[in-house]
Design a protein around this motif. Structure first.
Motif, short mmCIF file in Angstrom:
data_model
loop_
_atom_site.label_atom_id
_atom_site.label_comp_id
_atom_site.label_asym_id
_atom_site.label_seq_id
_atom_site.Cartn_x
_atom_site.Cartn_y
_atom_site.Cartn_z
N SER A 119 -2.06 0.33 -1.55
CA SER A 119 -1.64 -0.74 -2.45
C SER A 119 -0.50 -1.55 -1.83
O SER A 119 0.44 -0.98 -1.27
N THR A 122 2.53 -6.67 -5.77
CA THR A 122 1.85 -7.55 -6.72
C THR A 122 2.52 -8.93 -6.74
O THR A 122 3.65 -9.09 -6.27
N TYR A 127 -3.47 -12.48 -0.10
CA TYR A 127 -3.50 -11.16 0.55
C TYR A 127 -4.57 -11.19 1.64
O TYR A 127 -5.70 -11.59 1.37
N TRP A 129 -6.15 -8.48 4.24
CA TRP A 129 -6.23 -7.11 4.74
C TRP A 129 -7.08 -7.07 6.01
O TRP A 129 -8.09 -7.76 6.12
N THR A 134 -12.63 -1.85 1.96
CA THR A 134 -12.91 -2.90 0.98
C THR A 134 -11.61 -3.41 0.37
O THR A 134 -10.91 -2.66 -0.30
N PRO A 135 -11.26 -4.71 0.58
CA PRO A 135 -10.05 -5.27 -0.03
C PRO A 135 -10.35 -5.82 -1.42
O PRO A 135 -11.40 -6.41 -1.67
N THR A 136 -9.40 -5.61 -2.33
CA THR A 136 -9.47 -6.20 -3.67
C THR A 136 -8.07 -6.64 -4.06
O THR A 136 -7.31 -5.87 -4.65
N GLY A 137 -7.72 -7.87 -3.69
CA GLY A 137 -6.39 -8.38 -4.00
C GLY A 137 -5.31 -7.55 -3.34
O GLY A 137 -5.27 -7.40 -2.12
N ASN A 139 -4.97 -4.42 -3.45
CA ASN A 139 -5.43 -3.06 -3.18
C ASN A 139 -6.46 -3.03 -2.06
O ASN A 139 -7.19 -4.01 -1.84
N PHE A 140 -6.52 -1.89 -1.37
CA PHE A 140 -7.46 -1.73 -0.26
C PHE A 140 -8.00 -0.31 -0.30
O PHE A 140 -7.25 0.66 -0.45
N SER A 141 -9.32 -0.19 -0.18
CA SER A 141 -9.97 1.11 -0.15
C SER A 141 -10.45 1.37 1.27
O SER A 141 -11.48 0.83 1.71
#
Length: 268
Positions: A119, A122, A127, A129, A134-137, A139-141
């Motif tokens: 993370s 905010t 953003y 990455w 997988t980036p989501t705003g 957050n990153f997985s």
């Protein structure tokens, strides 16, 4: 009686009035009139004066937030008419903070912990990455080991941080080679050094050994305190030994013909 020039000197600021902390902006003052010029400038740090500007402009590097006000200006003609000063231009310099953050230290995890969640801060404008995942705003997985970089931008100011994810070796568990035997049972042993054991034939059996009583495929999952896991599978075949029946006891005399016994193998 003093006769003033019909055209008074003027000055105009040209500047990028929004910068990031630690940066500077070039403040240019463009003059109209007759050189040389003299001016007085009020800055957040005090008064700046220059009495001999031979060009139609001057430049100053500025970096402190606040108001920059050109209080007065003279040119050659206006100054000779008694030195009257006139107010001219002003600008507010905005210094935005750098959006610093910390993704954390480099880390080593078990492969079973992927996807691994990261993370960022905010409230950023953008953003970006870089890494496998997988980036989501904010957050990153992460789906694999490697370097992960996050670059953020807020109000035109950017900052980036990174970390490296490494993986621990997988746990090695060995149930042995597939086995076949006649009758009885087969004791399977997953070995020591693990925190938990889960057998597919009896998930509630949290023991290193399991007794197989029938033919089938047996699988064990082991784990340690770090959450790392390991698996192994073995095929067990347990055959039932055959029984043989040659019938009842036969009696014969010395001159009787030979007697033939017949073995039955119904379960062979």
């Amino acid at each position: 009686v003093r006769i003033l020039p019909s055209v008074k000197p003027t000055a105009k600021f040209v500047v990028n009035n929004t910068i990031c902390a630690g940066d500077s902006s070039l403040l240019r003052i463009n003059f109209t009139g007759t050189a040389p010029y003299a001016f007085q400038l009020t800055t957040p740090n005090g008064i700046v004066k220059n009495n001999n500007i031979t060009q139609n402009f001057t430049t100053i590097w500025v970096k402190n937030q606040g108001k920059f006000r050109l209080d007065s200006i003279k040119d050659a003609t206006f100054g000779n008419c008694g030195g009257f000063d006139i107010k001219t231009d002003s600008v507010n310099l905005i210094v935005n903070p750098i959006p610093t953050f910390d993704l954390g230290k480099d880390t080593t995890i078990c492969a079973s912990r992927f996807p691994f969640a990261l993370s960022g801060p905010t409230g950023m404008n953008t953003y970006t990455w870089t890494g496998t995942g997988t980036p989501t705003g904010a957050n990153f997985s992460a789906s694999a080991a490697g370097k992960v970089v996050l670059n953020v931008v807020k109000n035109g100011c950017s900052f980036k941080d990174s970390l490296t994810i490494s993986t621990k070796p997988a746990l090695v568990v060995n149930l042995g080679t597939d086995t076949t035997q006649c009758d009885g049972t087969v004791v399977l042993d997953a070995g020591t050094g693990f925190n938990s054991y889960v057998w597919n034939a009896n998930p509630a059996n949290n023991q290193r050994t399991f007794t197989a009583t029938t033919t089938g495929q047996y699988r064990v999952a082991v784990a340690n305190t770090d959450g790392c896991v390991g698996f192994d599978t073995i095929n067990v075949t347990i055959n039932t030994s055959p029984t043989v029946n040659i019938g009842d006891t036969a009696f014969r005399c010395g001159n009787s013909p030979a007697h033939t016994f017949v073995a039955t193998t119904a379960n062979a």
